[in-house]
Design a protein around this motif. Structure first.
Motif, PDB file in Angstrom:
ATOM      1  N   GLY A 174       0.836  -1.189   0.000  1.00 41.78           N
ATOM      2  CA  GLY A 174       0.000   0.000   0.000  1.00 41.78           C
ATOM      3  C   GLY A 174       0.871   1.238   0.000  1.00 41.78           C
ATOM      4  O   GLY A 174       1.979   1.225  -0.537  1.00 41.78           O
ATOM      5  N   ASN A 175       0.401   2.305   0.617  1.00 42.90           N
ATOM      6  CA  ASN A 175       1.147   3.557   0.545  1.00 42.90           C
ATOM      7  C   ASN A 175       2.321   3.633   1.516  1.00 42.90           C
ATOM      8  O   ASN A 175       3.174   4.506   1.368  1.00 42.90           O
ATOM      9  CB  ASN A 175       0.214   4.745   0.767  1.00 42.90           C
ATOM     10  CG  ASN A 175      -0.505   5.136  -0.517  1.00 42.90           C
ATOM     11  OD1 ASN A 175      -0.232   4.585  -1.584  1.00 42.90           O
ATOM     12  ND2 ASN A 175      -1.427   6.075  -0.424  1.00 42.90           N
ATOM     13  N   THR A 176       2.371   2.740   2.486  1.00 47.27           N
ATOM     14  CA  THR A 176       3.494   2.796   3.425  1.00 47.27           C
ATOM     15  C   THR A 176       4.528   1.726   3.084  1.00 47.27           C
ATOM     16  O   THR A 176       4.211   0.681   2.520  1.00 47.27           O
ATOM     17  CB  THR A 176       3.019   2.601   4.876  1.00 47.27           C
ATOM     18  OG1 THR A 176       2.325   1.343   4.960  1.00 47.27           O
ATOM     19  CG2 THR A 176       2.076   3.725   5.295  1.00 47.27           C
TER      20      THR A 176
ATOM     21  N   GLU B 274       3.203  11.263  -7.224  1.00 46.44           N
ATOM     22  CA  GLU B 274       2.088  10.561  -6.600  1.00 46.44           C
ATOM     23  C   GLU B 274       2.503  10.063  -5.213  1.00 46.44           C
ATOM     24  O   GLU B 274       3.644   9.672  -4.989  1.00 46.44           O
ATOM     25  CB  GLU B 274       1.672   9.356  -7.473  1.00 46.44           C
ATOM     26  CG  GLU B 274       1.154   9.733  -8.855  1.00 46.44           C
ATOM     27  CD  GLU B 274       2.243   9.834  -9.931  1.00 46.44           C
ATOM     28  OE1 GLU B 274       3.454   9.805  -9.603  1.00 46.44           O
ATOM     29  OE2 GLU B 274       1.869   9.943 -11.127  1.00 46.44           O
ATOM     30  N   GLU B 275       1.529  10.052  -4.307  1.00 44.73           N
ATOM     31  CA  GLU B 275       1.807   9.702  -2.918  1.00 44.73           C
ATOM     32  C   GLU B 275       2.491   8.340  -2.790  1.00 44.73           C
ATOM     33  O   GLU B 275       3.362   8.137  -1.939  1.00 44.73           O
ATOM     34  CB  GLU B 275       0.480   9.694  -2.131  1.00 44.73           C
ATOM     35  CG  GLU B 275       0.668   9.382  -0.651  1.00 44.73           C
ATOM     36  CD  GLU B 275      -0.665   9.261   0.081  1.00 44.73           C
ATOM     37  OE1 GLU B 275      -1.730   9.388  -0.564  1.00 44.73           O
ATOM     38  OE2 GLU B 275      -0.630   9.015   1.303  1.00 44.73           O
ATOM     39  N   TRP B 276       2.079   7.397  -3.648  1.00 40.33           N
ATOM     40  CA  TRP B 276       2.584   6.026  -3.511  1.00 40.33           C
ATOM     41  C   TRP B 276       4.106   5.942  -3.626  1.00 40.33           C
ATOM     42  O   TRP B 276       4.758   5.099  -3.015  1.00 40.33           O
ATOM     43  CB  TRP B 276       1.927   5.120  -4.564  1.00 40.33           C
ATOM     44  CG  TRP B 276       2.299   3.685  -4.396  1.00 40.33           C
ATOM     45  CD1 TRP B 276       1.684   2.750  -3.610  1.00 40.33           C
ATOM     46  CD2 TRP B 276       3.421   3.020  -5.001  1.00 40.33           C
ATOM     47  NE1 TRP B 276       2.346   1.548  -3.694  1.00 40.33           N
ATOM     48  CE2 TRP B 276       3.413   1.686  -4.541  1.00 40.33           C
ATOM     49  CE3 TRP B 276       4.420   3.431  -5.885  1.00 40.33           C
ATOM     50  CZ2 TRP B 276       4.369   0.755  -4.936  1.00 40.33           C
ATOM     51  CZ3 TRP B 276       5.383   2.504  -6.279  1.00 40.33           C
ATOM     52  CH2 TRP B 276       5.348   1.186  -5.800  1.00 40.33           C
TER      53      TRP B 276
END
Lengths: 297, 297
Positions: A174-176, B274-276
């Motif tokens: 995911g994003n982390t 992008e955040e990812w």
């Protein structure tokens, strides 16, 4: 500064008229002339089989770069976590991904003995004991590109990392950074998305059976997810090769990447000595060096 | 000399710790903010449709780079040369190819008004009137890489040529430079085989329908040829878009590659905002800049 150096590099290094390659052999002849010691056997403890109705995908894990993830993928396999899960996604020119289709976390398959999250293994220390055959041709993404322990890799500022070439196995997250575990896995099926390097953990590479993944119908949803569960391709099982009787294993040999033969093989991909090539090229990019694989002799 | 320069380049230019990108937008926002003038319509006279049972593959021809081949492919289409021929080959991580399956030359389909061989168009003069948006990130294969007239391209020593990125359309040839005509065509379906650049004529690029080619079963013969004629995929027709009534055309718009918006778009592929993306990358390789295509507004 950067642009000036690029221009300098290319004026000096990029021959633009067809030039004769230095004397040498073409790829097929290099492989024909190779010695048994130029090849290594797949280690069954570092090999997993993705079993589909269409056949077996053989994947070599990369414990030198992702020891925690390689271990956890095996732990997941050994608790039969993947059996009956599905290929969820096939995005054209990008990745095929498998895992748990449950959208409701309460319905998700529980992870029993394996870990459900891991620290990222995006890069490792480039220690002196890590073999690394540098590709002399340079790389757009990294200070150095080359091959290490049989895998395409890059290196710089004291770190080394695997490169997102065609067929590489990655760990969805995911994003982390620590949100991946190996319970979701993907394989690169298009032009190598090197911008993912050091953003996500690579844990291995397909060595046989790529076509069982790359030729799957593309999903029509966002990011290539299959919109209809009926389109999902069932994972019959994911197994550690060592856990199967020897008679049921796929015995393969891979060309070692730390030998003089490897250096000659890379050179034969740089200089295309085959008759068909009218311009013999003289350059080769990391992901255009396919790893030779053969049935066990 | 060459190696020394490469090392110098990378020490100076390749940041190896995650660094913050310069202020800017992500790709989706760049496209959202684009003006109508940033887009161009496909010219129906330079567009061909490969019609399969599974759907239509839309291909834009590249007359700026391969005028003779673009013309001849259209001439072949207009004499309905391709109708009923087949996709002969799908080689994993390489190309899909179509043409005449006849192995006996006497049984081969005759070419009537079109030419059966052409001079090679492997590269053209890099004249001042040829637009070329240089990619600042460098390239392993050429002094300069970038985009020209909507296509990925490279440049050096006064020449310019199209690059073998994913989706590019090429003209099959035998061992001699002038042995291609367009009667056999291929599309790149794997990691970009840039070693083919300047060895074979590229004549266009798929802009819609790639998945109809890339997801075909791989052939099991040498070079991915289908071993059994029953595996051949029939080409229903190959047509010039201009020859169809407007109502039967696929109306698409492509992002122009000679605008400030294009420069910003490329930058958004270089710096992944992008955040990812935990590492924002800072580099982009030619074939990792996909050409935005949209339905006509």
């Amino acid at each position: 500064m950067r642009l000036m150096l690029l221009a300098l590099l290319c004026l000096a290094a990029c021959a633009q008229q067809p030039v004769a390659p230095p004397a040498g052999r073409a790829s097929a002849q290099v492989l024909e002339a190779s010695a048994p010691s130029d090849w290594r056997r797949l280690d069954p403890e570092d090999t997993i089989y993705l079993e589909l109705a269409s056949g077996r995908v053989v994947i070599e894990l990369a414990p030198a770069f992702a020891p925690l993830h390689a271990q956890n993928i095996k732990a997941l396999a050994r608790e039969q976590y993947f059996d009956g899960l599905v290929i969820l996604r096939s995005q054209d020119n990008y990745v095929v991904q498998w895992g748990d289709p449950a959208e409701d976390e309460k319905k998700a398959r529980p992870i029993r003995s394996a870990k459900s999250s891991l620290p990222p293994e995006f890069a490792r220390e480039a220690t002196p004991d890590l073999p690394f055959s540098v590709l002399a041709d340079g790389d757009v993404y990294a200070p150095e590109a080359g091959h290490s322990t049989g895998f395409p890799a890059a290196r710089g500022n004291g770190k080394a990392w695997l490169a997102h070439c065609y067929g590489m196995l990655g760990v969805s997250r995911g994003n982390t950074a620590d949100s991946g575990s190996g319970a979701g896995l993907y394989v690169v099926i298009g032009h190598s998305p090197r911008h993912l390097d050091r953003n996500i953990t690579l844990a291995g590479r397909v060595v046989k059976g790529m076509e069982l993944l790359s030729a799957l119908p593309r999903g029509t949803g966002a990011l290539g997810f299959y919109e209809n569960p009926e389109q999902h391709v069932k994972v019959r099982a994911l197994r550690v090769a060592a856990d199967l009787p020897a008679s049921q294993r796929t015995e393969l040999e891979l060309l070692r990447t730390d030998t003089a033969t490897w250096t000659e093989y890379v050179d034969s991909r740089r200089w295309r000595r085959e008759e068909w090539f009218l311009d013999k090229v003289g350059h080769v990019e990391l992901c255009n060096v396919p790893l030779p694989v053969r049935e066990k002799k």
